[in-house]
Write an enzyme that holds these catalytic residues in place. Structure first.
Site, mmCIF file in Angstrom:
data_model
loop_
_atom_site.group_PDB
_atom_site.id
_atom_site.type_symbol
_atom_site.label_atom_id
_atom_site.label_comp_id
_atom_site.label_asym_id
_atom_site.label_seq_id
_atom_site.Cartn_x
_atom_site.Cartn_y
_atom_site.Cartn_z
ATOM 1 N N TYR A 1 0.841 -1.199 0.000
ATOM 2 C CA TYR A 1 0.000 0.000 0.000
ATOM 3 C C TYR A 1 0.872 1.243 0.000
ATOM 4 O O TYR A 1 2.036 1.204 0.401
ATOM 5 C CB TYR A 1 -0.942 0.002 1.213
ATOM 6 C CG TYR A 1 -0.254 0.184 2.554
ATOM 7 C CD1 TYR A 1 -0.021 1.455 3.073
ATOM 8 C CD2 TYR A 1 0.181 -0.919 3.300
ATOM 9 C CE1 TYR A 1 0.615 1.625 4.303
ATOM 10 C CE2 TYR A 1 0.806 -0.757 4.536
ATOM 11 C CZ TYR A 1 1.020 0.527 5.026
ATOM 12 O OH TYR A 1 1.649 0.697 6.232
ATOM 13 N N CYS A 2 0.311 2.344 -0.484
ATOM 14 C CA CYS A 2 0.986 3.637 -0.449
ATOM 15 C C CYS A 2 -0.082 4.719 -0.382
ATOM 16 O O CYS A 2 -1.265 4.417 -0.208
ATOM 17 C CB CYS A 2 1.914 3.825 -1.653
ATOM 18 S SG CYS A 2 1.084 3.670 -3.245
ATOM 19 N N THR A 3 0.291 5.969 -0.537
ATOM 20 C CA THR A 3 -0.644 7.072 -0.299
ATOM 21 C C THR A 3 -1.833 7.047 -1.259
ATOM 22 O O THR A 3 -2.992 6.997 -0.839
ATOM 23 C CB THR A 3 0.075 8.425 -0.415
ATOM 24 O OG1 THR A 3 1.226 8.415 0.413
ATOM 25 C CG2 THR A 3 -0.848 9.557 0.003
ATOM 26 N N ILE B 1 -4.068 4.563 0.448
ATOM 27 C CA ILE B 1 -4.586 4.870 1.781
ATOM 28 C C ILE B 1 -5.703 5.903 1.707
ATOM 29 O O ILE B 1 -6.694 5.822 2.447
ATOM 30 C CB ILE B 1 -3.444 5.409 2.671
ATOM 31 C CG1 ILE B 1 -2.307 4.395 2.779
ATOM 32 C CG2 ILE B 1 -3.964 5.767 4.064
ATOM 33 C CD1 ILE B 1 -1.018 4.985 3.358
#
Length: 298
Positions: free
Chosen positions: A180-182, A209
């Protein structure tokens, strides 16, 4: 009833072959200036990646105009309400890569990338005992907030990930990996790289996210702390349940804190987590040395 915000912040990306990308970047900058939006937009031969702010009317016009381009007709925008601009200026730049990864082989997310998981599916899979959850961001982003049970990568920039993964995760290639990332863009490359390295089951959080925090069903559950964002807000809330907690620690005193500030020393500007008491005590500086420099100059 909360009054409707007058501004919006858009977060978006798309991997698509852009002909004459350098020329398109110049034209897009002129267009953004005319529309009077502000933000940071990267354009490369492989696509577009941007965050911008403007009035509701300006951002709606921007989305309409970008989607009118056949290359971006299906681009997905993540939209946040705001009380004002999240940037002071508009930057549109051509870059070789949308996210600087610098691996030997080309990674085209339209050809190879991990399986996208909707927020509900990601939430359910995180709770399995056999999965490995990898934060696809830098260590300082992790320190402000992260998914519960995820691995903190010891990297200061995205381009450090290939070596870090080879050195620290090579024995986990038979495990299901959740990344996952921003906003999702870094995982497009990260998950594809891991698949090329021989990882058998690689997944990524669709929309990142930010999308997870807006999902009405999961409401950001299992994300602890705040999410670092690359605009003047610096951080945003993700977990909208009573489980929302602070995980960041003040750079000075080590007490729980979720405020990122820039060091007041103009020659430093180190971003660091700082509680309100220490911000006052240290006059917004990251160290005694920086405070002494500012005082000497002043």
């Amino acid at each position: 009833m909360k009054p409707k915000s007058e501004y919006a912040i858009l977060l978006y990306y798309k991997f698509v072959k852009v002909p004459d990308a350098e020329q398109f970047a110049q034209e897009h900058l002129a267009y953004c200036k005319e529309l009077d939006v502000k933000g940071r937009i990267l354009i490369s031969d492989e696509g577009i990646n941007g965050t911008l702010s403007g009035t509701i009317a300006q951002t709606e016009q921007y989305m309409k105009d970008l989607r009118a381009n056949p290359l971006f007709s299906d681009i997905v925008f993540k939209i946040d309400e705001a009380d004002g601009h999240a940037f002071k200026k508009i930057f549109v730049r051509y870059k070789k890569e949308l996210v600087t990864f610098r691996v030997e082989d080309e990674l085209d997310p339209n050809v190879i990338t991990g399986e996208h998981l909707a927020p509900k599916d990601f939430y359910e899979m995180m709770q399995r005992d056999d999965v490995v959850i990898l934060d696809g961001r830098t260590g300082y982003e992790f320190d402000l907030g992260h998914f519960r049970g995820s691995i903190r990568p010891e990297v200061d920039s995205f381009k450090e990930f290939p070596d870090w993964i080879r050195e620290n995760m090579s024995e986990l290639k038979d495990k299901p990996i959740l990344t996952y990332c921003t906003g999702g863009i870094r995982c497009e490359k990260l998950s594809g790289f891991m698949m090329k390295e021989g990882f058998q089951q690689v997944y990524q959080l669709d929309g990142g996210i930010v999308t997870y925090g807006k999902d009405p069903e999961v409401q950001g559950q299992l994300f602890d702390g705040k999410c670092y964002v690359f605009d003047e807000r610096i951080s945003v809330q993700i977990n909208h349940t009573d489980e929302d907690i602070v995980v960041g620690r003040c750079h000075h005193c080590g007490q729980p804190a979720d405020q990122f500030i820039n060091c007041a020393n103009d020659a430093c500007h180190l971003q660091h987590i700082c509680c309100e008491d220490c911000e006052t005590q240290h006059s917004g500086h990251c160290s005694d040395e920086c405070e002494a420099i500012t005082n000497a100059v002043g």
